[in-house]
Design a protein around this motif. Structure first.
Motif, PDB file in Angstrom:
ATOM      1  N   LEU A  60      -9.001  29.441  12.958  1.00 42.35           N
ATOM      2  CA  LEU A  60      -8.933  28.009  13.264  1.00 42.35           C
ATOM      3  C   LEU A  60      -8.862  27.193  11.981  1.00 42.35           C
ATOM      4  CD1 LEU A  60     -11.687  27.768  16.031  1.00 42.35           C
ATOM      5  CD2 LEU A  60      -9.215  27.785  16.376  1.00 42.35           C
ATOM      6  N   ALA A  61      -8.144  26.098  12.028  1.00 38.29           N
ATOM      7  CA  ALA A  61      -8.061  25.160  10.905  1.00 38.29           C
ATOM      8  C   ALA A  61      -8.866  23.915  11.260  1.00 38.29           C
ATOM      9  CB  ALA A  61      -6.611  24.775  10.622  1.00 38.29           C
ATOM     10  N   GLN A  62      -9.862  23.592  10.437  1.00 34.60           N
ATOM     11  CA  GLN A  62     -10.657  22.376  10.587  1.00 34.60           C
ATOM     12  C   GLN A  62     -10.010  21.302   9.718  1.00 34.60           C
ATOM     13  OE1 GLN A  62     -13.695  22.011  12.476  1.00 34.60           O
ATOM     14  NE2 GLN A  62     -13.418  19.834  12.067  1.00 34.60           N
ATOM     15  N   VAL A  63      -9.379  20.334  10.351  1.00 33.09           N
ATOM     16  CA  VAL A  63      -8.542  19.365   9.640  1.00 33.09           C
ATOM     17  C   VAL A  63      -9.210  17.994   9.639  1.00 33.09           C
ATOM     18  CG1 VAL A  63      -6.260  18.272   9.528  1.00 33.09           C
ATOM     19  CG2 VAL A  63      -6.483  20.629  10.350  1.00 33.09           C
ATOM     20  N   SER A  64      -9.085  17.302   8.512  1.00 28.82           N
ATOM     21  CA  SER A  64      -9.522  15.912   8.407  1.00 28.82           C
ATOM     22  C   SER A  64      -8.339  15.088   7.926  1.00 28.82           C
ATOM     23  CB  SER A  64     -10.691  15.783   7.427  1.00 28.82           C
ATOM     24  OG  SER A  64     -11.023  14.417   7.210  1.00 28.82           O
ATOM     25  N   LEU A  65      -7.958  14.101   8.719  1.00 23.90           N
ATOM     26  CA  LEU A  65      -6.851  13.225   8.336  1.00 23.90           C
ATOM     27  C   LEU A  65      -7.130  11.813   8.819  1.00 23.90           C
ATOM     28  CD1 LEU A  65      -5.087  12.686  11.133  1.00 23.90           C
ATOM     29  CD2 LEU A  65      -4.166  14.930  10.612  1.00 23.90           C
ATOM     30  N   GLY A  66      -6.333  10.876   8.346  1.00 25.87           N
ATOM     31  CA  GLY A  66      -6.596   9.492   8.737  1.00 25.87           C
ATOM     32  C   GLY A  66      -5.477   8.545   8.394  1.00 25.87           C
ATOM     33  N   VAL A  67      -5.779   7.280   8.641  1.00 24.93           N
ATOM     34  CA  VAL A  67      -4.852   6.178   8.398  1.00 24.93           C
ATOM     35  C   VAL A  67      -5.519   5.201   7.448  1.00 24.93           C
ATOM     36  CG1 VAL A  67      -3.658   4.215   9.452  1.00 24.93           C
ATOM     37  CG2 VAL A  67      -3.755   6.415  10.657  1.00 24.93           C
ATOM     38  N   GLU A  68      -4.795   4.787   6.406  1.00 26.93           N
ATOM     39  CA  GLU A  68      -5.298   3.764   5.492  1.00 26.93           C
ATOM     40  C   GLU A  68      -4.216   2.699   5.314  1.00 26.93           C
ATOM     41  OE1 GLU A  68      -7.357   3.123   1.099  1.00 26.93           O
ATOM     42  OE2 GLU A  68      -6.647   5.101   1.711  1.00 26.93           O
ATOM     43  N   ILE A  69      -4.609   1.449   5.531  1.00 31.31           N
ATOM     44  CA  ILE A  69      -3.679   0.324   5.471  1.00 31.31           C
ATOM     45  C   ILE A  69      -4.232  -0.734   4.528  1.00 31.31           C
ATOM     46  CG2 ILE A  69      -2.500  -1.476   6.792  1.00 31.31           C
ATOM     47  CD1 ILE A  69      -1.594   1.314   7.504  1.00 31.31           C
ATOM     48  N   GLN A  70      -3.362  -1.340   3.745  1.00 29.77           N
ATOM     49  CA  GLN A  70      -3.741  -2.452   2.871  1.00 29.77           C
ATOM     50  C   GLN A  70      -2.887  -3.672   3.197  1.00 29.77           C
ATOM     51  OE1 GLN A  70      -3.782  -1.522  -1.296  1.00 29.77           O
ATOM     52  NE2 GLN A  70      -5.211   0.198  -1.059  1.00 29.77           N
ATOM     53  N   GLY A  71      -3.507  -4.836   3.111  1.00 31.82           N
ATOM     54  CA  GLY A  71      -2.797  -6.080   3.415  1.00 31.82           C
ATOM     55  C   GLY A  71      -3.572  -7.279   2.901  1.00 31.82           C
ATOM     56  N   LYS A  72      -3.056  -8.433   3.263  1.00 30.80           N
ATOM     57  CA  LYS A  72      -3.638  -9.678   2.757  1.00 30.80           C
ATOM     58  C   LYS A  72      -4.914 -10.088   3.462  1.00 30.80           C
ATOM     59  CE  LYS A  72      -0.587 -10.655  -0.416  1.00 30.80           C
ATOM     60  NZ  LYS A  72      -0.968 -10.708  -1.850  1.00 30.80           N
ATOM     61  N   THR A  73      -4.943  -9.913   4.791  1.00 27.16           N
ATOM     62  CA  THR A  73      -6.117 -10.360   5.543  1.00 27.16           C
ATOM     63  C   THR A  73      -6.815  -9.179   6.216  1.00 27.16           C
ATOM     64  OG1 THR A  73      -4.917 -10.717   7.625  1.00 27.16           O
ATOM     65  CG2 THR A  73      -4.947 -12.537   6.011  1.00 27.16           C
ATOM     66  N   ALA A  74      -8.097  -9.373   6.474  1.00 32.25           N
ATOM     67  CA  ALA A  74      -8.881  -8.321   7.110  1.00 32.25           C
ATOM     68  C   ALA A  74      -8.375  -8.045   8.525  1.00 32.25           C
ATOM     69  CB  ALA A  74     -10.355  -8.716   7.137  1.00 32.25           C
ATOM     70  N   GLN A  75      -8.044  -9.100   9.258  1.00 31.36           N
ATOM     71  CA  GLN A  75      -7.582  -8.927  10.627  1.00 31.36           C
ATOM     72  C   GLN A  75      -6.255  -8.167  10.666  1.00 31.36           C
ATOM     73  OE1 GLN A  75      -7.059 -12.592  12.758  1.00 31.36           O
ATOM     74  NE2 GLN A  75      -6.655 -11.592  14.714  1.00 31.36           N
ATOM     75  N   GLU A  76      -5.391  -8.472   9.730  1.00 28.01           N
ATOM     76  CA  GLU A  76      -4.078  -7.830   9.690  1.00 28.01           C
ATOM     77  C   GLU A  76      -4.207  -6.321   9.460  1.00 28.01           C
ATOM     78  OE1 GLU A  76      -0.300  -7.609   6.569  1.00 28.01           O
ATOM     79  OE2 GLU A  76      -1.717  -9.280   6.468  1.00 28.01           O
ATOM     80  N   VAL A  77      -4.974  -5.934   8.457  1.00 28.58           N
ATOM     81  CA  VAL A  77      -5.071  -4.512   8.147  1.00 28.58           C
ATOM     82  C   VAL A  77      -5.861  -3.764   9.212  1.00 28.58           C
ATOM     83  CG1 VAL A  77      -4.815  -4.907   5.664  1.00 28.58           C
ATOM     84  CG2 VAL A  77      -7.098  -4.862   6.669  1.00 28.58           C
ATOM     85  N   GLN A  78      -6.862  -4.415   9.785  1.00 30.92           N
ATOM     86  CA  GLN A  78      -7.648  -3.745  10.812  1.00 30.92           C
ATOM     87  C   GLN A  78      -6.803  -3.485  12.051  1.00 30.92           C
ATOM     88  OE1 GLN A  78     -10.538  -2.404  10.514  1.00 30.92           O
ATOM     89  NE2 GLN A  78     -10.775  -1.766  12.646  1.00 30.92           N
ATOM     90  N   GLN A  79      -6.007  -4.431  12.458  1.00 31.06           N
ATOM     91  CA  GLN A  79      -5.155  -4.255  13.634  1.00 31.06           C
ATOM     92  C   GLN A  79      -4.107  -3.167  13.412  1.00 31.06           C
ATOM     93  OE1 GLN A  79      -3.601  -8.170  14.502  1.00 31.06           O
ATOM     94  NE2 GLN A  79      -5.434  -8.786  15.653  1.00 31.06           N
ATOM     95  N   GLU A  80      -3.513  -3.150  12.225  1.00 27.81           N
ATOM     96  CA  GLU A  80      -2.494  -2.141  11.943  1.00 27.81           C
ATOM     97  C   GLU A  80      -3.123  -0.749  11.859  1.00 27.81           C
ATOM     98  OE1 GLU A  80       1.238  -0.465  11.174  1.00 27.81           O
ATOM     99  OE2 GLU A  80       0.565  -2.334  12.105  1.00 27.81           O
TER     100      GLU A  80
END
Length: 248
Positions: A60-80
């Protein structure tokens, strides 16, 4: 009559005190060897620790992955970040991965420094998940997760199944016990002694050390690759120790 009774009483008391030392001597004579044997039993012991180790294939492969987004506003990056994370999770559920769970959610300001002045220039949001998947499906799934929106592959560990680890623990404990007994026999025979009985047993544990994190990569580099990401598994070690105290 009274004189006769008193005389007999004195004679009996005299005989009692005359025979008492003999009685105590006999009691002590019988007790002393037992105490000596107990001391010999306590002090004449040998303590040895045996070790066992089993190697089992990882499936079995134990995998850790994710999403990281950067932007101008907190709401914008959190939604994306939320939108992309939802797409990745939907893909993982569709592939029936095991032990899927969220391992981190972050939203942090991004700072810049100009003339020793700190300013917030934007925000960064990230969502990370971990899951298990069979080794032969890990490479393709990583590529598909990147296409679905993942931007980071934080790492991958190769592990055996819980059933395989439990079976290996039992075998490692048996090997550790046999190793301890062989050590004790070798020591005692070289000294001219013979093992009598096992006084105590201590199990140090049978553990499967966590396999090392294989790599950390930016998933964006894999998104444009035509070939599937290669994933090659290895073996996992399960160790155990047993300590025996043996009288001789």
């Amino acid at each position: 009559m009274l004189r006769v009774a008193l005389l007999r009483s004195r004679l009996f008391a005299g005989k009692f005190w005359q025979t008492l030392p003999l009685t105590l001597f006999i009691f002590v004579t019988f007790v002393q060897p037992g105490i000596a044997q107990e001391k010999e039993k306590v002090w004449r012991t040998l303590t040895v620790t045996g070790r066992g180790e089993e190697s089992i294939p990882t499936t079995l492969a134990q995998v850790s992955l994710g999403v990281e987004i950067q932007g101008k506003t907190a709401q914008e990056v959190q939604q994306e970040a939320a939108r992309r994370s939802a797409a990745v999770v939907a893909l993982l559920k569709n592939r029936n991965v095991e032990k899927l769970q969220t391992t981190g959610i972050r939203l942090n300001p991004v700072y810049s420094y100009t003339n020793n002045v700190q300013r917030i220039t934007g925000y960064a949001a990230s969502n990370t998940v971990s899951f298990r998947v069979p080794n032969d499906k890990a490479g393709t799934l990583l590529d598909d997760a990147v296409k679905a929106g993942a931007t980071q592959i934080n790492g991958i560990r190769f592990v055996a199944t819980d059933e395989a680890i439990a079976s290996a623990r039992q075998q490692a404990l048996k090997e550790a016990t046999q190793d301890a007994q062989q050590q004790a026999n070798a020591v005692l025979s070289s000294l001219g002694f013979q093992a009598k009985e096992i006084v105590s047993v201590q199990v140090g544990g049978a553990t499967a050390p966590p396999p090392p994190m294989l790599y950390r990569a930016e998933a964006a580099k894999l998104a444009n690759a035509d070939a599937s990401t290669p994933v090659i598994a290895g073996e996992q070690e399960v160790e155990a120790s047993v300590t025996l105290q043996i009288s001789y």
